[in-house]
Design a protein around this motif. Structure first.
Motif, short mmCIF file in Angstrom:
data_model
loop_
_atom_site.label_atom_id
_atom_site.label_comp_id
_atom_site.label_asym_id
_atom_site.label_seq_id
_atom_site.Cartn_x
_atom_site.Cartn_y
_atom_site.Cartn_z
N LYS B 497 107.75 3.67 11.09
CA LYS B 497 106.49 4.31 10.49
C LYS B 497 106.44 4.71 9.27
N ALA B 498 107.66 5.54 8.68
CA ALA B 498 107.74 5.80 7.39
C ALA B 498 107.51 4.64 6.48
N ALA B 499 108.33 3.69 6.74
CA ALA B 499 108.23 2.27 6.14
C ALA B 499 107.02 1.72 5.92
N ARG B 500 106.31 1.93 7.00
CA ARG B 500 104.96 1.23 7.01
C ARG B 500 104.06 1.85 5.99
N LYS B 501 104.26 3.27 6.02
CA LYS B 501 103.43 4.33 5.37
C LYS B 501 103.75 3.99 3.79
N SER B 502 105.03 4.21 3.61
CA SER B 502 105.17 3.81 1.99
C SER B 502 104.67 2.42 1.68
N ALA B 503 104.87 1.35 2.18
CA ALA B 503 104.35 -0.08 2.22
C ALA B 503 102.94 -0.15 2.06
N ASP B 504 102.30 0.72 2.68
CA ASP B 504 100.73 0.82 2.75
C ASP B 504 100.48 1.30 1.38
N GLY B 505 101.05 2.55 0.92
CA GLY B 505 100.76 2.94 -0.21
C GLY B 505 100.90 2.23 -1.42
N LEU B 506 102.02 1.47 -1.34
CA LEU B 506 102.48 0.67 -2.53
C LEU B 506 101.38 -0.36 -2.51
N LEU B 507 101.25 -1.05 -1.53
CA LEU B 507 100.28 -2.35 -1.38
C LEU B 507 98.90 -2.04 -1.94
N LYS B 508 98.56 -0.70 -1.63
CA LYS B 508 97.04 -0.38 -2.10
C LYS B 508 97.43 -0.09 -3.74
N GLU B 509 98.35 0.48 -4.22
CA GLU B 509 98.56 0.72 -5.65
C GLU B 509 98.45 -0.82 -6.34
N GLN B 545 98.49 -10.01 4.11
CA GLN B 545 98.66 -8.67 4.21
C GLN B 545 98.14 -8.00 5.35
N GLU B 546 96.94 -8.03 5.60
CA GLU B 546 96.42 -7.64 6.77
C GLU B 546 97.02 -7.88 8.06
N LYS B 547 97.45 -8.98 8.16
CA LYS B 547 98.09 -9.67 9.42
C LYS B 547 99.34 -9.05 9.50
#
Lengths: 724, 596
Positions: B497-509, B545-547
């Motif tokens: 989950k943490a990995a997804r969170k960080s990835a999510d943040g990075l992708l947004k950036e 990305q969404e998928k």
């Protein structure tokens, strides 16, 4: 724990990914590396002569070039330019600076200077030996760019490869063949490339560059006349086919005007460029282009077509009339010199045979045999028409040029053996188009099919895929197999070409002709180094001011290697002088001695192949001495030397033949010699007969030196007897 | 000189030998010296008449202290030229310093070896090919001596027994090719009596008018020796015809005085030997190599008849360690001085030792007097040139083939100079290329094509940036996939989950980064045709990305619910298919944009 191997791999994978080249970059990389390899290949395939023999200057003319280059590097450019050479054409001398094309020597001297500036202490001889291969390598690059300009990069690459090893070009550019042609073919192709580029772009810069290319060509070789006639012809063809454009106007005018001014700076050309008949076509086309442009402008200004038609008629009539009158007046007053014999003999192959024996006597001026076409071009000979087909299929200004270049040069190649050289680049380029276009078509076929199979399940989105699909649908049965078979066929042919070229280069075109090699009885290599033996003997053991009389073929070699004055040499500018030597050689000894005394001759050198079976000796050249001598001095009549219309040296020979100076000098004391087992003494191995006159006494000459295989014999002219 | 005033009884045997070497004349004098006088003698004077002294090439004296000793203990004695004022000027004197003083009544044996060149004069001076070469030698039957001579005898050895004429005196004996005179007793000082010999000699009269030996030292392991010869046949000059026919058929009879080959004894381990002249290689040479020596047989291009000249060059490389001795920075070269051809008389020998660039403290030493100076030579990759030690000597005979030394200082670091120069040269070329590629060489900065080109470059930079961002996104997707795989192995949901969170943040950036790039790309007119592709790419990537996110969250959820792996796979399968398709499309688009 199993994650461990994955994690460290990740950055490495990224690294590889970032290094992964784009398709375009890959293509560029492959192209550049192919070009580099071709560049190196073109150089090293020409080094066979150095491997087989040594790093030395070949043949005849290169020795003069080498001698002048040596003079240039030792004495500087101005001395070279004003050099009056006392050592040749005694007693006339030769104004060297004004009677040569200095491009080659200046190039070699420049390379030499640059290398010395960079502190590579090479000898000028090495530079001269390697100049031709170096320029051949450069020619491959030009061929690539030329091919790219007229077709595509693929054709360019193929052209570069073909020309790198084409025997027709290698014959004149092996290491040691330090002749004008070595750099001139580069200059020729470069000028053509720049001109085509100028026509394609209409850019003044390219046109200017082509003018300078032309200048270099003029400075390097008399063959520049080909350029200055082909380009106007090309312009004329473009005009007739309605392809006139502003680009053409800019390109030709700039090239012609500047090129002319630059060419006139070469002293050997000088005002010939505007006065001689060979250059008139270019000038005519230049004026024609102005008239054309003027008419175009008037047409643009006049809206009334009828008025324009009338104007057109008047202008064209006037222009033609003025042109014709100018030409006629020029010809009559002698301001415009008529075409030279060499030019005539190019247009009419039989001309030289009848009128100028001195041109006809040179073996490389003979009409070309089919076998030598095959030898020099191999598969290119039938790829050439295929290439022409492709050119006509995709006609453009550039392809018209290459077609015209190819056709005209092929004609000239048929007229004279040595002009195969000029045709070679064109043949290579046109053939390259054929190869490249064929292979490209075939591979497109193969690739599209493969892709169709691979991506059959996925939906094709890009346009290329759509087209491949369309191709796939149209395809006939066995097309793929056919394409593969054809590709293999092409590969087979090209590999045959490569092996043929290598074989020809190593066997036929790498002999320096100064050193002769033969197979001995046990298969070992026997070297006949008689020429240098004789020349070095002359250099060391005769007075420095001695004058040597020999047939003109050996003149350059005697001055360069023997460092002695000669009566005539390979620069055949004075027919009478050569005829005098021919006369002396074909007269009786007591008549000849008068001629030799009048020419201050101290030594007479003859080349004789009777002992070794070397066939290009002076006895076989004797008919030309008689013919050239007889052409100027009617005292010499050819029938006197003939028996039933042929030259013989055996017992059945004509009495004049058996007692003329050449015969005596060649066969002096040969009658005692056993040359071959089982044959009588005095058996001439070059002609396969026993000689007719074995008891030869010399009265005014004495044998001074004969080389170990008797190939060169030198006689000393005895001083007149003391009067009591 | 005081000594010679006292009566010395000198017992002398003079032996003249015209040996195998044609031109030089070797004179061996065996002297037995007795000191009768009241004084102690420490030196002996040798005298040579003017006729001989100008031809004197080599002189050495050695001693046997007593008669009984074996020949091995020969000591060569120092000799110096002396000028005596009170002596006849027609003679030249050399003084030999004796190893120990000879007291009165003692005796002493001295061997003197003198070599003369150009002492044989061909008579007649010109011969035809068929003639025999005859030479004339003149000497004195009495040995020229400043001392009184007790007993003297002379023997002359000629090369051949065919003697045309010789001076006959009362005590003359002939044995084959040897002629003996004497013994003569009690001769006064400076007695002379001329004798002449006229005899046949077909030995090669090879004379090198000039020999330049260039010895080039390379500290990379090679000593390159290049020898330039200017050779002449010094015998009777050939006149009239040279008939090759006769020469080939009867070489011993017609042209017997000619020589057609020479032998050079090269040092062992000589390599890359060549033999050439001004106009190229000379193919008539043979090299015989064994472990102790290399023998090079060279034939000039043509047979050398009397008076004929030739010139050639031979060259060979030698291993450095055989000839160079070094201790730290001090090195010295030890090589033989003369030509490797032992049958040669050399009129002028110039030895040039080319030292590597950067050598210093140079000096040369030779066992005989020699003229020397220094010059510089510019060769490959030199800046200031290499120092050259030049040694010159006239009248050199094979006896001069002794070792000479050249001392110099050379630091090993200087060896790196030339490679470094080459490297820096290439570096400069590459730097120049880079500079050229980056330089703006256009002359019209305002022309349309120039501006368009510049714009296009900017567009390319922007597209490059877009591609970078996309690639980073793709890398992020890979990370997410990897975390899923970890999950299936370790079952650590939190980490995933943490990995997804960080990835999510990075992708947004990253998508934030992308926005300005796209807007600025829109501003360029030249980007018009590439822009739709880029936008498509960005859209596809967003979808992908969404998928991927969806797949990730579904998988994690499934894991949390402890559903079976097959169940999760089943749920994800559809998504996975879409992801693969999208990935393919994104890759295709990237490729396409690359190719533009």
């Amino acid at each position: 724990m199993a994650t461990m191997p994955i994690l460290p791999n990740m950055p490495a994978l990224d690294l590889i990914k970032s290094f992964k080249l784009k398709t375009k970059q890959q293509e560029l990389l492959i192209r550049v590396s192919i070009l580099c390899l071709v560049y190196i290949l073109a150089f090293i395939t020409r080094l066979f002569s150095v491997l087989r023999y040594e790093s030395m200057i070949h043949e005849f003319d290169p020795y003069f070039n080498y001698r002048t280059t040596l003079y240039l590097t030792q004495n500087g450019f101005y001395d070279f330019w004003n050099w009056f050479d006392y050592e040749s054409w005694y007693p006339l001398g030769r104004i060297v600076g004004g009677t040569l094309y200095p491009g080659l020597m200046v190039t070699a001297a420049l390379i030499y200077r640059i290398l010395h500036f960079l502190r590579f202490a090479v000898h000028i001889r090495e530079v001269c030996v390697l100049t031709a291969p170096f320029f051949a390598s450069n020619t491959t690059l030009v061929a690539y760019f030329f091919g790219k300009e007229i077709w595509d990069t693929g054709a360019g690459l193929v052209a570069a490869i073909l020309i790198a090893i084409c025997p027709g070009y290698i014959s004149r550019s092996v290491a040691g063949s330090y002749d004008n042609e070595g750099v001139a073919i580069f200059a020729l192709l470069f000028t053509f490339y720049l001109f085509v580029k100028a026509v394609n772009t209409g850019s003044l810069a390219w046109s200017l560059a082509s003018a300078f290319g032309y200048f270099y060509m003029v400075s390097a070789w008399g063959g520049y006349v080909f350029i200055i006639n082909l380009i106007p012809l090309y312009v004329l063809v473009l005009l007739i086919t309605g392809r006139y454009s502003m680009r053409l106007y800019v390109a030709y005018n700039c090239m012609y005007v500047l090129g002319m001014l630059l060419a006139m700076q070469i002293r050997f050309v000088g005002f010939q460029h505007v006065q001689s008949g060979e250059h008139m076509a270019a000038m005519g086309v230049f004026f024609l282009l102005q008239v054309f442009y003027f008419l175009d402008w008037v047409k643009h200004m006049l809206s009334d077509t009828k008025l324009f038609q009338a104007f057109l008629r008047i202008t064209v009539t006037c222009a033609v009339a003025v042109g014709a009158i100018a030409l006629g007046l020029g010809m009559l007053s002698g301001y415009i010199s008529p075409w030279t014999g060499r030019f005539y003999s190019l247009l009419d192959p039989t001309y030289a045979k009848d009128h100028i024996p001195i041109i006809a006597s040179v073996s490389e001026h003979q009409p070309t045999a089919w076998s030598s076409f095959m030898f020099d071009f191999h598969i290119l000979l039938f790829l050439f028409p295929a290439g022409l087909y492709f050119c006509f299929k995709r006609l453009s200004d550039a392809t018209i040029f290459i077609v015209m270049y190819g056709l005209t040069s092929m004609y000239f190649a048929g007229v004279m053996v040595r002009l195969i050289l000029v045709a070679t680049p064109a043949v290579c380029l046109v053939s390259a188009i054929a190869v490249s276009a064929t292979v490209k078509n075939l591979t497109v076929l193969l690739r599209s099919k493969n892709k169709g199979v691979q991506t059959g399940s996925t939906k094709g989105s890009s346009s290329s895929k759509a087209s491949s699909k369309a191709l796939l649908d149209q395809s006939q049965p066995f097309q793929k197999n056919g394409a593969i078979a054809l590709l293999f066929g092409a590969f087979y042919l090209l590999s045959k070409y490569a092996t043929h070229c290598t074989w020809v280069t190593s066997e036929a075109y790498s002999s320096p002709s100064i050193v002769l090699a033969a197979r001995g009885a046990h298969g070992s290599r026997v070297i006949f180094d008689d020429y240098r033996e004789a020349y070095f003997w002359l250099r060391q053991n005769t007075p420095p001011d001695a004058k040597v009389m020999s047939w003109w073929d050996y003149g350059y070699q005697i001055t360069a290697m023997g460092n002695r004055t000669v009566i005539v040499d390979n620069n055949t500018w004075n027919n009478t002088h050569i005829a005098t030597v021919g006369r002396a050689m074909s007269s009786y000894e007591d008549e000849a001695i008068e001629i030799m005394r009048s020419l201050d001759v101290d030594y007479v050198l003859v080349v004789f192949g009777g002992v070794t079976g070397y066939s290009s000796d002076d006895i076989n050249k004797f008919l030309w001495m008689v013919r050239i001598g007889g052409g100027v001095f009617p005292v010499i009549k050819e029938p006197d030397y003939l028996v039933n219309g042929e030259y013989r040296v055996d017992k059945g020979a004509a009495p004049k033949m058996l007692n003329c100076l050449m015969y005596k000098l060649c066969y002096y004391r040969f009658g005692e010699m056993l040359t071959e087992y089982g044959k009588p003494p005095g058996y001439d191995r070059a002609r396969g007969v026993e000689i007719g006159n074995k008891d030869i006494k010399l009265e005014h000459l004495e044998e001074a030196f004969t080389t170990s295989n008797w190939i060169v014999r030198i006689y000393k002219v005895k001083p007149p007897n003391n009067r009591w | 000189m005081a000594i010679s005033r006292y009566v010395l009884l000198v017992f002398t045997i003079a032996m003249l030998a015209s040996t195998a070497i044609s031109d030089p004349i070797l004179t061996k004098v065996n002297r037995h010296v007795e000191n009768p006088g009241p004084l102690i003698m420490s030196e002996v004077l040798l005298a040579f008449p003017e006729l001989q002294s100008k031809n004197l090439a080599y002189l050495t004296a050695s001693s046997h202290e007593t008669k009984g000793k074996p020949k091995g203990s020969v000591v060569s004695l120092p000799i110096k030229a002396v000028n005596l004022d009170d002596r006849p000027s027609a003679a030249t004197f050399y003084s030999v310093l004796l190893p120990k003083e000879v007291a009165a009544g003692e005796s002493f044996t001295l061997d003197v070896l003198a070599v003369f060149t150009h002492a044989l004069r061909p008579v007649p001076e010109q011969i035809t090919q068929a003639d025999i070469q005859l030479v004339l030698y003149r000497d004195s039957v009495y040995y020229l001596s400043p001392y009184e001579v007790k007993v003297q005898s002379l023997s002359v050895k000629l090369p051949d027994s065919k003697i045309e004429s010789y001076t006959k005196l009362e005590s003359t004996k002939v044995h084959g090719s040897e002629i003996k005179y004497g013994p003569y007793e009690n001769l006064p000082p400076f007695s002379l009596s001329p004798i002449t010999f006229h005899f046949e000699s077909n030995l090669p009269f090879a004379v090198a008018q000039e020999l330049v030996r260039e010895i080039e030292i390379s500290h990379w392991g090679n000593v390159q020796v290049t020898e330039h010869y200017k050779l002449i046949h010094g015998g009777a000059k050939s006149k009239g015809e040279f008939s090759r026919r006769d020469f080939q058929a009867r070489p011993n009879d017609r042209g017997a005085s000619a020589f057609s080959f020479l032998v050079a004894h090269l040092p062992a381990r000589a390599r890359s030997v060549y033999y050439r002249d001004l106009i190229g290689n000379i193919s008539t040479s043979h090299l015989r190599v064994d472990s102790r020596k290399s023998e090079l047989v060279i034939e000039p291009r043509y047979p050398m008849l009397g008076g004929w000249k030739t010139a050639f060059t031979i060259g060979y490389g030698l291993p450095l360690q055989d000839f160079l001795y070094e201790s730290e920075e001090n090195r010295f070269l030890n090589m033989t001085f003369g030509s490797p051809m032992i049958e040669l008389v050399i009129d002028t020998l110039i030895v040039k030792v080319v030292l590597p660039e950067g050598s210093s403290g140079i000096s040369a030493a030779a066992p005989f007097p020699i003229k020397q100076w220094q010059e510089t030579k510019i060769s490959h990759l030199d800046i200031g040139g290499r120092p050259v030690v030049v040694l010159e000597k006239t009248n050199v005979v094979p006896e001069h083939n002794q070792y000479f030394q050249v001392y110099y200082k050379f630091s090993g670091l200087s060896m790196l100079r030339e490679p470094l120069m080459l490297i820096s040269g290439f570096l400069f070329v590459f730097a120049a290329c880079i500079g050229y590629m980056h330089a703006d060489t256009s002359i019209s900065k305002s022309s349309a094509s120039y501006l368009a080109k510049q714009q296009w470059e900017e567009v390319q930079v922007l597209i490059q940036k877009v591609q970078n961002v996309i690639n980073r996104c793709l890398a992020m997707h890979d990370n997410l996939e990897a975390s899923l795989r970890d999950l299936s192995r370790t079952g650590d949901v939190q980490a995933c989950k943490a990995a997804r969170k960080s990835a999510d943040g990075l992708l947004k950036e990253l998508s934030k980064e992308m926005k300005p790039l796209l807007t600025s790309l829109q501003a360029y007119s030249s980007a018009a045709q590439i822009l739709p592709k880029v936008e498509e790419l960005v859209a596809k990537e967003r979808e992908l990305q969404e998928k991927v996110m969806l797949k990730h969250s579904t998988a994690v959820e499934g894991y949390e619910r402890k559903s079976g792996a097959r169940d999760i796979d089943h749920r994800v399968a559809l998504l996975q298919q879409k992801i693969t398709a999208l990935k393919q499309e994104v890759d295709d688009l990237l490729q396409f944009i690359d190719d533009i």
